[in-house]
Design a protein around this motif. Structure first.
Motif, PDB file in Angstrom:
ATOM      1  N   TRP A 103       0.832  -1.203   0.000  1.00 12.90           N
ATOM      2  CA  TRP A 103       0.000   0.000   0.000  1.00 12.90           C
ATOM      3  C   TRP A 103       0.867   1.254   0.000  1.00 12.90           C
ATOM      4  O   TRP A 103       0.586   2.219  -0.723  1.00 12.90           O
ATOM      5  N   MET A 104       1.918   1.272   0.796  1.00 12.00           N
ATOM      6  CA  MET A 104       2.735   2.476   0.959  1.00 12.00           C
ATOM      7  C   MET A 104       3.765   2.643  -0.141  1.00 12.00           C
ATOM      8  O   MET A 104       4.165   3.781  -0.464  1.00 12.00           O
ATOM      9  N   TYR A 105       4.206   1.543  -0.729  1.00  9.82           N
ATOM     10  CA  TYR A 105       5.330   1.594  -1.670  1.00  9.82           C
ATOM     11  C   TYR A 105       5.133   2.577  -2.826  1.00  9.82           C
ATOM     12  O   TYR A 105       6.063   3.352  -3.136  1.00  9.82           O
ATOM     13  N   PRO A 106       3.979   2.617  -3.497  1.00 10.29           N
ATOM     14  CA  PRO A 106       3.831   3.565  -4.621  1.00 10.29           C
ATOM     15  C   PRO A 106       4.050   5.019  -4.220  1.00 10.29           C
ATOM     16  O   PRO A 106       4.547   5.824  -5.020  1.00 10.29           O
ATOM     17  N   TYR A 107       3.702   5.365  -2.973  1.00 12.66           N
ATOM     18  CA  TYR A 107       3.832   6.742  -2.522  1.00 12.66           C
ATOM     19  C   TYR A 107       5.255   7.073  -2.080  1.00 12.66           C
ATOM     20  O   TYR A 107       5.586   8.241  -1.875  1.00 12.66           O
ATOM     21  N   VAL A 108       6.075   6.057  -1.935  1.00 17.10           N
ATOM     22  CA  VAL A 108       7.499   6.265  -1.694  1.00 17.10           C
ATOM     23  C   VAL A 108       8.241   6.335  -3.028  1.00 17.10           C
ATOM     24  O   VAL A 108       9.110   7.191  -3.223  1.00 17.10           O
ATOM     25  N   LYS A 109       7.860   5.489  -3.927  1.00 18.98           N
ATOM     26  CA  LYS A 109       8.466   5.495  -5.263  1.00 18.98           C
ATOM     27  C   LYS A 109       8.181   6.814  -5.980  1.00 18.98           C
ATOM     28  O   LYS A 109       9.048   7.370  -6.664  1.00 18.98           O
ATOM     29  N   ASP A 110       6.967   7.334  -5.795  1.00 17.36           N
ATOM     30  CA  ASP A 110       6.583   8.608  -6.403  1.00 17.36           C
ATOM     31  C   ASP A 110       5.665   9.349  -5.434  1.00 17.36           C
ATOM     32  O   ASP A 110       4.453   9.145  -5.428  1.00 17.36           O
ATOM     33  N   LYS A 111       6.235  10.195  -4.603  1.00 17.32           N
ATOM     34  CA  LYS A 111       5.464  10.864  -3.553  1.00 17.32           C
ATOM     35  C   LYS A 111       4.384  11.773  -4.123  1.00 17.32           C
ATOM     36  O   LYS A 111       3.388  12.066  -3.434  1.00 17.32           O
ATOM     37  N   SER A 112       4.544  12.212  -5.342  1.00 14.65           N
ATOM     38  CA  SER A 112       3.559  13.128  -5.934  1.00 14.65           C
ATOM     39  C   SER A 112       2.192  12.475  -6.094  1.00 14.65           C
ATOM     40  O   SER A 112       1.189  13.175  -6.293  1.00 14.65           O
ATOM     41  N   TRP A 132      10.773  13.863   3.528  1.00 15.83           N
ATOM     42  CA  TRP A 132      10.472  12.443   3.370  1.00 15.83           C
ATOM     43  C   TRP A 132      10.184  12.134   1.904  1.00 15.83           C
ATOM     44  O   TRP A 132       9.722  13.009   1.178  1.00 15.83           O
ATOM     45  N   PRO A 133      10.411  10.906   1.458  1.00 15.59           N
ATOM     46  CA  PRO A 133      10.970   9.773   2.194  1.00 15.59           C
ATOM     47  C   PRO A 133      12.492   9.766   2.129  1.00 15.59           C
ATOM     48  O   PRO A 133      13.094  10.480   1.332  1.00 15.59           O
ATOM     49  N   VAL A 134      13.089   8.940   2.998  1.00 11.11           N
ATOM     50  CA  VAL A 134      14.510   8.621   2.917  1.00 11.11           C
ATOM     51  C   VAL A 134      14.606   7.108   2.718  1.00 11.11           C
ATOM     52  O   VAL A 134      13.626   6.480   2.324  1.00 11.11           O
ATOM     53  N   PHE A 193      13.875  -4.351   4.412  1.00 13.89           N
ATOM     54  CA  PHE A 193      13.354  -5.528   5.103  1.00 13.89           C
ATOM     55  C   PHE A 193      12.342  -6.261   4.228  1.00 13.89           C
ATOM     56  O   PHE A 193      12.316  -7.492   4.179  1.00 13.89           O
ATOM     57  N   GLY A 194      11.494  -5.493   3.526  1.00 16.91           N
ATOM     58  CA  GLY A 194      10.531  -6.106   2.622  1.00 16.91           C
ATOM     59  C   GLY A 194      11.208  -6.782   1.444  1.00 16.91           C
ATOM     60  O   GLY A 194      10.776  -7.850   0.992  1.00 16.91           O
ATOM     61  N   ALA A 195      12.267  -6.171   0.943  1.00 25.94           N
ATOM     62  CA  ALA A 195      13.015  -6.779  -0.155  1.00 25.94           C
ATOM     63  C   ALA A 195      13.574  -8.133   0.258  1.00 25.94           C
ATOM     64  O   ALA A 195      13.483  -9.117  -0.491  1.00 25.94           O
ATOM     65  N   LYS A 205      15.743  -1.595  -5.076  1.00 28.42           N
ATOM     66  CA  LYS A 205      16.221  -0.526  -5.946  1.00 28.42           C
ATOM     67  C   LYS A 205      15.740   0.845  -5.461  1.00 28.42           C
ATOM     68  O   LYS A 205      16.487   1.822  -5.521  1.00 28.42           O
ATOM     69  N   THR A 206      14.500   0.904  -5.012  1.00 24.03           N
ATOM     70  CA  THR A 206      13.980   2.168  -4.491  1.00 24.03           C
ATOM     71  C   THR A 206      14.730   2.568  -3.218  1.00 24.03           C
ATOM     72  O   THR A 206      15.114   3.734  -3.048  1.00 24.03           O
ATOM     73  N   TRP A 207      14.941   1.603  -2.330  1.00 17.62           N
ATOM     74  CA  TRP A 207      15.711   1.869  -1.107  1.00 17.62           C
ATOM     75  C   TRP A 207      17.104   2.373  -1.443  1.00 17.62           C
ATOM     76  O   TRP A 207      17.603   3.316  -0.836  1.00 17.62           O
TER      77      TRP A 207
END
Length: 388
Positions: free
Chosen positions: A317-326, A340-342, A349-351, A361-363
């Motif tokens: 659920w959260m990942y898309p908003y970290v990959k692209d906060k816009s 944010w995010p960093v 941990f999820g990876a 890759k996002t991390w």
């Protein structure tokens, strides 16, 4: 007997596979991040111990060895400056006393960086320096901190301390993880190890018996998650199997089902004035709990509550908003929105838990060494290498 042997063999196989998966990701992190890891370790190696006894505040009801902090979101009442403070949720008052928290954050950054430096290089001199800091905080009579948080998150005119202040010691998570690595490497003399474990045993007793600890345990949002995260890590370090089991059960029966919506979001965090930052924070804490407590026999990464709620859904659920906060569809945080995010630990941990290279890759591309204090205080896991 045959069934027992089969079960035992299955557990051995699962343990081997789990350890192998963690090692693969650990090796990948070292490969991709070693220069940065060693740069931070070199900085940490030059730092001298600095505990809470170096700073004092006349408003504290405690003594020189008592941790003291003041509630971030509390401000003078403009009607009368001598009256009790009033709350402005999400807006930090820069005049409040936070020097003890800053010292603990520095301690955490130093210990985490030194332990990561050792893991990336096998140079035990990093751990030798880490021991100097650990003894200053937990052993040496002149500089040690008392093992309680009776005077944390005080509010002028209202409270000398609050249970909500227990969240301040999330900064000890990487300290303890570093200590576990040091113990395994044989780098902590027996007397020092006994004294340090005694400190954390005393703190666990306080966390689980004092009214402040009980209040925080029962908090419905990220505070309840962070209480369990701390107790879990400290219990594993001290060998307290009863509290370890308690935290596993609490994650399964209270934290995940009560805090997560069916879609994977955390509604109580979304209601706050900093919904993005708090959603990240609670997800980081939940996944850190899973990282601390999961075993092949009891894998929290695969646990499902209420038939639909899983930590993997929370990450998804959260990942898309970290990959692209816009793409964030909710209100922007009232403060620190741009910080944010960093490199959020839930990504690495999820990876590792789900063998997801996109998360990794996002991390990898995000900021691994943030300097903004608000980010630092809400990012107690800054060196995921030492958790793998």
């Amino acid at each position: 007997m045959t069934k027992r042997l089969l079960l035992f063999s299955f557990l051995i196989i699962m343990m081997t596979l789990t350890a192998g998966a963690q090692k693969r990701w650990r090796d990948q992190v070292i490969k991709d991040m070693q220069p940065a890891i060693l740069e931070r370790a070199a900085w940490a190696k030059q730092q001298q111990p600095e505990t809470i006894t170096a700073y004092s505040c006349a408003r504290s009801a405690g003594g020189v060895h008592d941790f003291y902090s003041e509630g971030d979101y509390w401000w003078p009442n403009p009607v009368s400056l001598d009256s009790p403070y009033i709350q402005r949720d999400g807006q930090s008052n820069p005049e409040n006393f936070v020097a003890h928290r800053q010292a603990m954050i520095r301690f955490s950054r130093v210990m985490g960086a030194l332990a990561a430096g050792y893991m990336a290089s096998q140079d035990k001199t990093y751990l030798e320096q880490a021991l100097v800091h650990a003894k200053a905080w937990f052993v040496n009579a002149d500089t040690r901190m008392n093992p309680n948080l009776r005077f944390a998150q005080a509010i002028k005119g209202r409270a000398t301390g609050r249970g909500i202040g227990i969240i301040d010691t999330i900064q000890l998570l990487e300290v303890v993880q570093a200590l576990r690595i040091m113990e395994k490497a044989g780098m902590v003399p027996a007397a020092d190890l006994a004294a340090i474990k005694s400190w954390f045993s005393e703190y666990l007793t306080w966390l689980t018996t004092h009214p402040y600890g009980k209040d925080e345990m029962n908090a419905a949002n990220n505070h309840g998650t962070c209480w369990a995260m701390q107790v879990a890590e400290f219990a594993v370090f001290t060998g307290n199997d009863t509290l370890t089991r308690f935290c596993i059960d609490r994650y399964k029966n209270v934290l995940l089902p009560a805090q997560m919506a069916n879609d994977g979001s955390f509604p109580l965090e979304l209601k706050r004035t900093k919904p993005y930052g708090y959603s990240l924070f609670n997800l980081d804490a939940m996944t850190t709990l899973c990282q601390i407590l999961s075993t092949p026999k009891d894998n929290l990464w695969k646990f499902t509550a209420d038939k639909v709620k899983t930590i993997s859904k929370g990450i998804s659920w959260m990942y898309p908003y970290v990959k692209d906060k816009s793409t964030w569809p909710f209100a922007h945080d009232v403060m620190y929105w741009d910080n944010w995010p960093v490199a959020q630990p839930f990504l690495i941990f999820g990876a590792a838990a789900y063998n997801n290279n996109d998360y990794y890759k996002t991390w990898l591309r995000l900021d691994h060494d943030p300097q903004v204090e608000e980010v630092l205080r809400n990012m107690p896991v800054r060196n995921p290498l030492i958790w793998l």
